[in-house]
Design an enzyme around this catalytic site. Structure first.
Site, PDB file in Angstrom:
ATOM      1  N   GLN A 255      -1.462   8.690   6.891  1.00  0.00           N
ATOM      2  CA  GLN A 255      -0.283   8.498   6.072  1.00  0.00           C
ATOM      3  C   GLN A 255       0.751   9.773   6.130  1.00  0.00           C
ATOM      4  O   GLN A 255       2.170   9.532   6.312  1.00  0.00           O
ATOM      5  CB  GLN A 255      -0.671   8.404   4.656  1.00  0.00           C
ATOM      6  CG  GLN A 255      -1.510   7.070   4.272  1.00  0.00           C
ATOM      7  CD  GLN A 255      -0.771   6.005   4.898  1.00  0.00           C
ATOM      8  OE1 GLN A 255       0.350   5.653   4.137  1.00  0.00           O
ATOM      9  NE2 GLN A 255      -1.393   4.976   5.498  1.00  0.00           N
ATOM     10  N   HIS A 258       3.685   9.458   8.503  1.00  0.00           N
ATOM     11  CA  HIS A 258       5.066   8.767   8.206  1.00  0.00           C
ATOM     12  C   HIS A 258       6.073   9.814   7.852  1.00  0.00           C
ATOM     13  O   HIS A 258       7.308   9.214   8.010  1.00  0.00           O
ATOM     14  CB  HIS A 258       4.763   7.669   7.327  1.00  0.00           C
ATOM     15  CG  HIS A 258       3.953   6.596   7.865  1.00  0.00           C
ATOM     16  ND1 HIS A 258       4.586   5.621   8.660  1.00  0.00           N
ATOM     17  CD2 HIS A 258       2.548   6.140   7.753  1.00  0.00           C
ATOM     18  CE1 HIS A 258       3.704   4.684   9.070  1.00  0.00           C
ATOM     19  NE2 HIS A 258       2.600   4.868   8.546  1.00  0.00           N
ATOM     20  N   GLU A 324      -0.368   1.494  -2.397  1.00  0.00           N
ATOM     21  CA  GLU A 324       0.010   0.594  -1.377  1.00  0.00           C
ATOM     22  C   GLU A 324      -1.207   0.368  -0.398  1.00  0.00           C
ATOM     23  O   GLU A 324      -1.397  -0.877  -0.283  1.00  0.00           O
ATOM     24  CB  GLU A 324       0.921   1.364  -0.478  1.00  0.00           C
ATOM     25  CG  GLU A 324       1.652   0.471   0.426  1.00  0.00           C
ATOM     26  CD  GLU A 324       2.597   1.372   1.518  1.00  0.00           C
ATOM     27  OE1 GLU A 324       2.471   2.718   1.445  1.00  0.00           O
ATOM     28  OE2 GLU A 324       3.158   0.836   2.398  1.00  0.00           O
ATOM     29  N   HIS A 325      -1.834   1.297   0.011  1.00  0.00           N
ATOM     30  CA  HIS A 325      -3.246   1.487   0.787  1.00  0.00           C
ATOM     31  C   HIS A 325      -4.283   1.695   0.005  1.00  0.00           C
ATOM     32  O   HIS A 325      -4.140   2.720  -0.627  1.00  0.00           O
ATOM     33  CB  HIS A 325      -3.025   1.831   2.201  1.00  0.00           C
ATOM     34  CG  HIS A 325      -1.980   1.442   3.020  1.00  0.00           C
ATOM     35  ND1 HIS A 325      -0.602   2.381   2.877  1.00  0.00           N
ATOM     36  CD2 HIS A 325      -1.520   0.437   3.705  1.00  0.00           C
ATOM     37  CE1 HIS A 325       0.081   1.927   3.646  1.00  0.00           C
ATOM     38  NE2 HIS A 325      -0.216   0.921   4.211  1.00  0.00           N
ATOM     39  N   ASP A 358      -2.424  -1.835   9.755  1.00  0.00           N
ATOM     40  CA  ASP A 358      -1.124  -1.514  10.197  1.00  0.00           C
ATOM     41  C   ASP A 358      -0.707  -2.273  11.356  1.00  0.00           C
ATOM     42  O   ASP A 358       0.425  -2.716  11.751  1.00  0.00           O
ATOM     43  CB  ASP A 358      -0.855   0.246  10.616  1.00  0.00           C
ATOM     44  CG  ASP A 358      -0.842   0.877   9.384  1.00  0.00           C
ATOM     45  OD1 ASP A 358      -0.362   0.423   8.200  1.00  0.00           O
ATOM     46  OD2 ASP A 358      -0.948   2.228   9.366  1.00  0.00           O
ATOM     47  N   HIS A 418      18.862 -34.506 -26.503  1.00  0.00           N
ATOM     48  CA  HIS A 418      17.421 -34.566 -25.962  1.00  0.00           C
ATOM     49  C   HIS A 418      16.712 -35.501 -26.508  1.00  0.00           C
ATOM     50  O   HIS A 418      16.039 -36.314 -25.863  1.00  0.00           O
ATOM     51  CB  HIS A 418      16.753 -33.063 -26.189  1.00  0.00           C
ATOM     52  CG  HIS A 418      17.509 -32.031 -25.502  1.00  0.00           C
ATOM     53  ND1 HIS A 418      18.517 -31.410 -25.538  1.00  0.00           N
ATOM     54  CD2 HIS A 418      16.580 -31.506 -24.351  1.00  0.00           C
ATOM     55  CE1 HIS A 418      18.773 -30.723 -24.575  1.00  0.00           C
ATOM     56  NE2 HIS A 418      17.410 -30.420 -24.077  1.00  0.00           N
TER      57      HIS A 418
END
Lengths: 430, 430
Positions: A255, A258, A324-325, A358, A418
């Site tokens: 991670q 990134h 996220e993960h 990934d 209606h």
């Protein structure tokens, strides 16, 4: 300056508080800068795209689009084989997400859901250093399976031509068109349409702050739909000493690779194990020094090992964080996973590092970040499908239900029309 | 000044153009006004809510919440019966939308989707003249079926107490709490949470421009999720002379009854039939003069009868418009419906006026407006469910797939850590 190891208590010692802040990008300054760009593209179309591309990319385009199917590519067969294997797995996983339209009889009437695809999609692919061809697979495959008919790729031009891998992927995935304009101007071209670029009603895919700001602004004004806003990448790992501390450290570093904003949070109950992972991180910094500063900033500043009293509290924290993960590497992974409610994609057991998802396992890697998975899902076939509900009411049922409709519409002050629209059908015949 | 009857040609005579503009509400002036309100609630919580309620509603509250289960209600049993019938049908239709988590083996690994509910929800219910208890059914039932645990109703206080119908609905639907604060301050209370009001991560339901602006602003800043923005109500009707022109006129007027911005578009191929419907509209204005000015503005200014050359072009236009409600009353309804791709909720055949779906058939009446159904769905169980994807990779599969991951991560410049996190698992044992 090793990674922080923090003793945590769910109720009294909330040293974890700062990790729950939810790292949202502030897009306001980027938004200010892109507004004139959007306006230029909206009003002057292709001409504006040519000028903006020369200004920002230093490239004189002769055309803003490219037909990927008209180009010969000559990729290494081994690269092709890898991407084809990934494609096959991603397709199988997403095929399983397809929806069948259905109908059933309820109170005498036929009611149902018909699934239909959104009409058009642009997938943004960043250029330069952030070229992630795997993201093209992740964006296009679910849309194709959903049945989206018009799909274009938006990507910045490159001085020495577009990477072959992008062109080849567009060929094998059946992408209709490549728009060779990047940044906010590329997003604007897709959202408004120009003389040579058809408008898209949905735009997905990662990009820099200007791309994110343009997507967000245009979605907010109701012009396009977008995937959930993407922040820095993050992993949360629930592990005990049955896991290999070196592997855990590698997963945290993948991670960190990134960017320095990325975050890796290890949740455990064992202080000794925490120390082992910290040591493995230090060893890895020595053994694999590429982009060291970036990785260290991510690990030392935005990551941590949180030591809770018991596994239940680790799970509680993970659900609060909604990472996220999420990796689970414990003595009883199934029991832990059964209690997980909020996460983008979950990686169970020792042989499921995030990198497998990934690239190749088949799950999607476009995921909600910044605690978004508490309310949003990863990209999938559903992202591109809509539920069109329908009903066919019988004369009998209409007559039976009219008295109820009358009462309800009176209560809401909508009986005049209606109520009448039902009543007339009990009186006249067709 | 009857309703406009316009001859249309898909390619040459685009008199329909203005109906495709997509009536989006401009919320910018409302947004400016609500920002100080949001800030007051964020920083001063309950105290701000008490002050704002006194200022805007002229009511001094002693508490900002109310436990619906602590209150005795004494509703007319006939009203109860009507709402219970609607509830049963809505529940049956939405139960059918539930999702089963699943997993399958792909390339040697276990991959799957686990469906989980969003953690918390507020449903907004307007007060005063816009009191629509039926919308409470529509907002709460799908969330309950999805498994949302914390559901609160946000509604403005009333001088003579909250309507019994709202309290009773909260009792039978299992709503945890009523927040008796309306407008932007009610939305802010739900989004930020206060001393006595738990934060909600998702807010749905219709409201005035301030409510819409608050929802939109807070969603844009990433704090909450919301349903798709609601504009004026609209119906599109595809009909031929097999339909009863009086019934069609009634159906158009039941949209007009919602407000002068509402729109009713009839698509047909028969000019004679168009004239008959126009005459029925004029007759209805004489026979049912309640709120005449409003209904006439809606019909004369925002509605039209579009006469196309053939049914295919009517269907094409309907898909372009992507109406909130679509009625199909032709000689071959199934064939027409099979070509419908974009619509919120579809009403098939002569006995399916929109009012049946508004109240009792079982479909949801919270629908995308302003062409939104080209990319969005009606409210449903899926609105409140997330797909948590997961994978468990085997040692064997990891070893087989590692060479592919290596190639792909090298191409993306992420081999140092992404590649290594897979590689170490092929080298060491756990």
């Amino acid at each position: 300056m090793p990674i922080p190891i923090l003793r945590c208590d769910k109720n009294t010692n909330q040293t974890f508080e700062r990790f729950l802040a939810g790292a949202k990008e502030d897009l306001s300054s980027a938004t200010e800068k892109i507004l004139p760009i959007l306006e230029a593209v909206r009003t002057r179309g292709d001409q504006a795209l040519l000028e903006l591309t020369e200004k920002f990319d230093g490239i004189k385009l002769s055309s803003v689009t490219l037909d990927p199917h008209s180009i010969q590519t000559n990729l290494d067969p081994k690269i092709k084989e890898a991407f084809l294997r990934a494609k096959a797995n991603i397709e199988t996983f997403h095929e399983a997400q397809k929806r069948e339209s259905w109908s059933k009889t309820i109170d005498g009437n036929r009611l149902g859901v018909k699934y239909t695809a959104i009409p058009s999609l642009s997938v943004y692919a960043p250029g330069g250093k952030a070229l992630y061809p795997s993201s093209v697979l992740m964006g296009v495959i679910p849309a194709k399976i959903a049945g989206v008919k018009n799909i274009q790729l938006i990507t910045p031009p490159q001085k020495d031509g577009l990477p072959e891998i992008l062109i080849w992927l567009c060929q094998i995935l059946g992408v209709n068109r490549i728009v060779t304009v990047g940044g906010a101007q590329g997003i604007a071209a897709a959202a408004y349409g120009t003389e040579s670029i058809p408008k898209s009603e949905f735009i997905v895919g990662p990009g820099n702050a200007y791309v994110a700001a343009a997507k967000s602004y245009l979605a907010g004004s109701g012009l396009i739909g977008i995937d959930s806003p993407a922040g820095p990448s993050e992993v949360c790992i629930i592990a005990d000493s049955s896991a290999n501390p070196k592997w855990i450290a590698c997963d945290m570093l993948s991670q960190a690779e990134h960017g320095e904003d990325s975050s890796a949070i290890l949740l455990t109950t064992e202080e000794e194990f925490a120390k082992q992972v910290s040591e493995e991180l230090e060893k890895a910094f020595v053994e694999r020094p590429k982009r060291l500063e970036m990785k260290q900033k991510s690990i030392y500043k935005n990551s941590a090992i949180l030591v809770f009293d018991n596994l239940e509290d680790c799970i509680w924290f993970s659900n609060e964080l909604a990472p996220e993960h999420l990796e689970i590497q414990t003595r009883n992974n199934e029991s832990v996973f059964s209690k997980i409610e909020h996460a983008g994609s979950v990686f169970i057991g020792p042989y499921s590092p995030v990198a497998m998802g990934d690239y190749i396992s088949g799950t999607n890697h476009i995921l909600p970040t910044a605690r978004g998975s508490r309310i949003y899902s990863s990209l999938g076939v559903d992202t591109f499908l809509k539920r069109v509900t329908f009903q066919e009411v019988t004369k009998e049922s209409l007559e039976t239900l009219y008295p109820f409709v009358k009462l309800m519409s009176e209560l809401e002050g909508l009986d005049e029309e209606h109520g009448t629209s039902v009543k007339v059908r009990t009186e006249d015949s067709i």
